[in-house]
Write a protein that holds these residues in place. Sequence first.
Motif, PDB file in Angstrom:
ATOM      1  N   GLN A 126      33.166  45.662 -18.901  1.00  0.00           N
ATOM      2  CA  GLN A 126      32.116  46.477 -18.073  1.00  0.00           C
ATOM      3  C   GLN A 126      31.728  45.822 -16.718  1.00  0.00           C
ATOM      4  N   VAL A 127      31.418  44.678 -16.700  1.00  0.00           N
ATOM      5  CA  VAL A 127      31.219  43.862 -15.559  1.00  0.00           C
ATOM      6  C   VAL A 127      32.217  43.919 -14.524  1.00  0.00           C
ATOM      7  N   ALA A 128      33.613  43.675 -15.151  1.00  0.00           N
ATOM      8  CA  ALA A 128      34.744  43.518 -14.314  1.00  0.00           C
ATOM      9  C   ALA A 128      34.946  44.917 -13.652  1.00  0.00           C
ATOM     10  N   ALA A 129      34.541  46.133 -14.397  1.00  0.00           N
ATOM     11  CA  ALA A 129      34.888  47.375 -14.013  1.00  0.00           C
ATOM     12  C   ALA A 129      33.751  47.474 -12.484  1.00  0.00           C
ATOM     13  N   ARG A 130      32.698  47.197 -12.615  1.00  0.00           N
ATOM     14  CA  ARG A 130      31.586  47.231 -11.673  1.00  0.00           C
ATOM     15  C   ARG A 130      32.205  46.348 -10.495  1.00  0.00           C
ATOM     16  N   ARG A 132      35.170  45.929  -9.648  1.00  0.00           N
ATOM     17  CA  ARG A 132      36.404  46.591  -9.107  1.00  0.00           C
ATOM     18  C   ARG A 132      36.007  47.658  -8.274  1.00  0.00           C
ATOM     19  N   GLU A 133      35.100  48.291  -8.960  1.00  0.00           N
ATOM     20  CA  GLU A 133      34.448  49.839  -8.220  1.00  0.00           C
ATOM     21  C   GLU A 133      33.978  49.468  -6.644  1.00  0.00           C
ATOM     22  N   LEU A 135      34.868  46.841  -4.985  1.00  0.00           N
ATOM     23  CA  LEU A 135      35.968  46.316  -4.242  1.00  0.00           C
ATOM     24  C   LEU A 135      36.592  47.784  -3.576  1.00  0.00           C
ATOM     25  N   GLU A 136      36.492  48.778  -4.331  1.00  0.00           N
ATOM     26  CA  GLU A 136      37.304  50.028  -4.065  1.00  0.00           C
ATOM     27  C   GLU A 136      36.165  50.875  -3.266  1.00  0.00           C
ATOM     28  N   GLY A 137      35.032  50.313  -3.112  1.00  0.00           N
ATOM     29  CA  GLY A 137      33.945  51.189  -2.157  1.00  0.00           C
ATOM     30  C   GLY A 137      33.555  52.489  -2.906  1.00  0.00           C
ATOM     31  N   ARG A 138      33.676  52.521  -4.171  1.00  0.00           N
ATOM     32  CA  ARG A 138      33.098  53.723  -4.752  1.00  0.00           C
ATOM     33  C   ARG A 138      31.492  53.613  -5.005  1.00  0.00           C
ATOM     34  N   ASP A 139      31.142  52.353  -4.770  1.00  0.00           N
ATOM     35  CA  ASP A 139      29.633  52.124  -4.834  1.00  0.00           C
ATOM     36  C   ASP A 139      28.785  52.252  -3.558  1.00  0.00           C
ATOM     37  N   GLY A 140      29.488  52.763  -2.434  1.00  0.00           N
ATOM     38  CA  GLY A 140      28.943  52.738  -1.052  1.00  0.00           C
ATOM     39  C   GLY A 140      29.045  51.644  -0.375  1.00  0.00           C
ATOM     40  N   GLY A 141      29.440  50.433  -0.852  1.00  0.00           N
ATOM     41  CA  GLY A 141      29.505  49.184  -0.398  1.00  0.00           C
ATOM     42  C   GLY A 141      30.798  48.858   0.480  1.00  0.00           C
TER      43      GLY A 141
END
Length: 141
Positions: A126-130, A132-133, A135-141
């Motif tokens: 779960q931490v690794a997925a957060r 990765r997300e 990095l892919e910009g899915r969290d608006g970052g």
Amino acid sequence: MDCIFCAIATGGQTAHLVLEDETAVAFLDARPLFPGHVLVVPRRHTETLTDLPAPEVGPFFTRVQRVAGAVERGMGAAGSFVAANNRISQSVPHFHVHVVPRNRKDGLRGFFWPRTRYASDEEAAQVAARVREALEGRDGG
């Protein structure tokens, strides 16, 4: 802005310089863990690693790499500890990398703080997925 590292980079504050060019300035830490403890800073004021423009990251870390080798050779050290803080525990708000000469049984332990483990492989996943997300910009970052 009163930045001690900017003052060192511009010659307004004295320091024991070990490297100085258009990209970085490296100097002895005024409060070293061991003799030869060097700080490497971008010449231009940059508060954190994430603020350092991408085209400057490689050239900056090339200087860190050179300084790490020089610290090891110059101090007759078996290795070095290379680390940077980003905001938290950053005593000066100008990005800097510590290069500390190390030898076996020198008294420093690990990362200087307690290490832990993930409770399970699921938690680690779960931490690794957060990350990765992010990095892919899915969290608006």
